[in-house]
Design an enzyme around this catalytic site. Structure first.
Site, short mmCIF file in Angstrom:
data_model
loop_
_atom_site.label_atom_id
_atom_site.label_comp_id
_atom_site.label_asym_id
_atom_site.label_seq_id
_atom_site.Cartn_x
_atom_site.Cartn_y
_atom_site.Cartn_z
N GLU A 171 -47.47 5.31 -7.96
CA GLU A 171 -47.05 6.22 -9.04
C GLU A 171 -47.76 5.99 -10.36
OE1 GLU A 171 -42.79 5.87 -9.12
OE2 GLU A 171 -42.59 6.45 -7.02
N ASN A 213 -50.15 5.35 -3.49
CA ASN A 213 -48.93 6.07 -3.11
C ASN A 213 -48.33 6.79 -4.32
OD1 ASN A 213 -46.84 6.49 -1.03
ND2 ASN A 213 -45.52 5.24 -2.34
N HIS A 249 -40.62 13.50 -1.26
CA HIS A 249 -39.19 13.64 -1.56
C HIS A 249 -38.96 15.11 -1.92
CE1 HIS A 249 -38.45 9.34 -1.55
NE2 HIS A 249 -39.43 9.14 -2.41
N GLU A 278 -42.38 8.42 2.25
CA GLU A 278 -40.97 8.27 1.81
C GLU A 278 -40.21 9.57 2.06
OE1 GLU A 278 -40.76 6.79 -2.22
OE2 GLU A 278 -42.42 5.40 -1.92
N ASP A 280 -37.88 12.49 2.60
CA ASP A 280 -36.49 12.95 2.69
C ASP A 280 -36.44 14.38 2.17
OD1 ASP A 280 -36.64 12.36 -0.08
OD2 ASP A 280 -35.37 10.59 0.10
#
Ligand code: G3I
Length: 471
Positions: A171, A213, A249, A278, A280
């Site tokens: 990030e 990432n 996400h 990650e 979701d």
């Protein structure tokens, strides 16, 4: 644009089983519409991990160490997943709570559990502006740079040989339309902090894949363009980077982008693996299930998308629990989203080379990862993804100065290696010296352009270069 491909149909030993016709139709984007009919001899996987493994991919989850005493949680983990990411336990605040005093207790529990159960580990994350210990938050300048480098070195060394891929930097880019770096104490030590972290990680654990990432980079936008430019620059200058993670996400305010697959593909075309790290998706029922299916199919359509990790097991395990974003409900029951993911993994079969691309990235226009030969003919360069007991090898076939209309790649497998699955080429056998011949659709390659095929096997896979000849 519709394309129908029959894969593995030339293998007389196979009992082709027509699989689900997948239609990727993304609302509002006319170019992304493809139908892939897959015939394969592989049997359908009955768990997420085994289904993903059929195409040489992994299916992982974030794991919290303190939940390893929850039998429902562990039961699902051990049954379904073959990759784990410590959710918080490898972060800077967890592993170095006081400067130069390292605590690996919880992270080691997860790694040990993974190893004992045949799972691999994604390390997360070595250098990040968030979840820094207090002592690091108060550092700046040369002292912080040196502390960061020491942290990366120490942690990567501790886990040397045990990590499939590290999120080396997490990030580091700002949201919004600027494409700028995120302001942070690490960024204020100088623009080169990211490459310093990658070089330190490579030195400490040369066997781990090194990833950048981030989130909100899942479609093409100013932020992902900036990451893309950084990766391009790193590849050009030889800064060690092997993969890019797309956190993914999603919720109604941040839905699955219509160009999700195209965005994965453009990064892959830079010569790095891409991974969904990650995942979701908030929601429920059919809508959530459909969105999960879209994401999985996008990964399967990109040959260098090597795996998918969901950010937790049950909805109740999620950092966004109220959004019920995961594949199992709070009691551990499979949700419709689970079935959608499993079906997509099984329908995808093997990694399509360039089978269902958006028209923006046609099969033979991907930049070659190696310089094309100056003369006639072709070259074959191999990328090996090896794990204990198995491997996937990708072979990039690059045309020379003249167009070619058919190719043969010959390579010799190490002793004991057996091919179990090949995509986008017709192999002459499964052991020893194997001749791979193009299929109808990927024999023609323009000068200097390339196409890719691959194969999965047991044992130790081949790497390096292969003999390529024009048919
Ligand atoms: O362990 C302490 C507990 O002792 C304390 O009582 C409690 C009080 O707040 O906090 C607990 O720690 C929390 C920790 O999760 C473990 O549950 C932290 O407050 C909380 O901030 C932390 O949140 C994590 C978050 O990263 C921090 O940024 C989430 O679990 C984790 O899922 C999330 O993961 C991030 C990825 O690393 C990077 N990408 C985004 C993703 C989602 O935010």
């Amino acid at each position: 644009m519709d394309k129908v491909l029959a894969r593995g149909s030339g293998n007389p030993a196979a009992r082709p089983r027509a699989r689900t016709a997948l239609t990727l139709a993304v609302a509002g984007v006319a170019v992304v519409a493809a139908t892939v009919t897959v015939a394969s001899s592989a049997s359908a996987g009955t768990t997420l991990g085994s289904a993903a493994a059929e195409s040489g991919r992994y299916f992982g989850t974030a794991v919290a160490a303190y939940k390893l005493s929850d039998s429902t949680y562990v039961g699902i983990l051990n049954r379904e997943f073959n990759m784990v990411t410590p959710e918080n336990e490898m972060k800077w605040d967890a592993t170095e709570p006081s400067q130069n005093q390292f605590n690996y207790t919880n992270a080691d529990r997860i790694v040990s559990h993974a190893q004992a159960n045949g799972m691999r580990v994604r390390g997360h994350a070595l250098a990040w502006h968030s979840q820094q210990p207090g002592w690091a938050q108060s550092l700046s300048g040369a002292a912080l740079r040196s502390a960061m480098t020491n942290h990366v070195t120490q942690v990567a060394t501790h886990y040397k040989g045990k990590i499939y891929a590290w999120d080396v930097v997490n990030e580091a880019f700002a949201d919004g339309g600027t494409g700028a770096r995120r302001d942070s104490n690490l960024q204020r030590t100088g623009d080169d902090w990211i490459e310093v972290a990658f070089r330190a990680a490579r030195t400490a654990d040369p066997g781990a894949k090194l990833c950048y990432n981030d989130y909100n980079t899942d479609g093409q936008n100013a932020k992902s363009n900036a990451v893309y430019a950084m990766v391009q620059d790193f590849k050009a200058r030889g800064v060690p980077i092997d993969c890019v993670g797309f956190q993914s996400h999603f919720n109604s305010a941040s839905p699955v982008p219509s160009d999700y697959q195209a965005n994965l593909q453009r990064f892959a075309n830079l010569g790095v693996d891409v991974q969904i790290t990650e995942l979701d998706i908030e929601g429920s029922g059919t809508t959530q299930a459909d969105n999960y299916g879209r994401v999985v199919r996008a990964c399967l359509a990109v040959s260098r998308c090597t795996g998918i990790t969901v950010w937790g097991i049950r909805d109740s395990d999620s950092w966004r629990a109220s959004g019920t974003p995961l594949l199992f409900d709070g009691s551990g029951n499979k949700k419709p989203a689970y079935t959608s993911v499993l079906n997509a993994l099984n329908g995808g079969g093997t990694p399509p080379p360039t089978t269902a691309p958006p028209t923006t990235t046609p099969a033979t226009t991907a930049p070659p990862t190696t310089p094309p030969p100056s003369g006639n003919g072709c070259t074959g360069s191999l990328t090996l993804n090896q794990w204990q007991g198995g491997f996937v090898t990708y072979v990039r076939v690059t045309a020379g100065a003249n167009p070619i209309n058919g190719w043969n790649v010959v390579l010799t497998l190490p002793g004991g290696a057996t091919i179990t699955n090949t995509w986008s080429a017709q192999p002459s056998g499964t052991t020893g010296t194997v001749n791979f011949r193009n299929l109808d659709y990927n024999g023609s390659i323009a000068p200097g352009q390339s196409t890719e095929f691959g194969f999965q096997g047991t044992g130790v896979g081949p790497s390096g270069t292969a003999t390529c000849s024009v048919r």
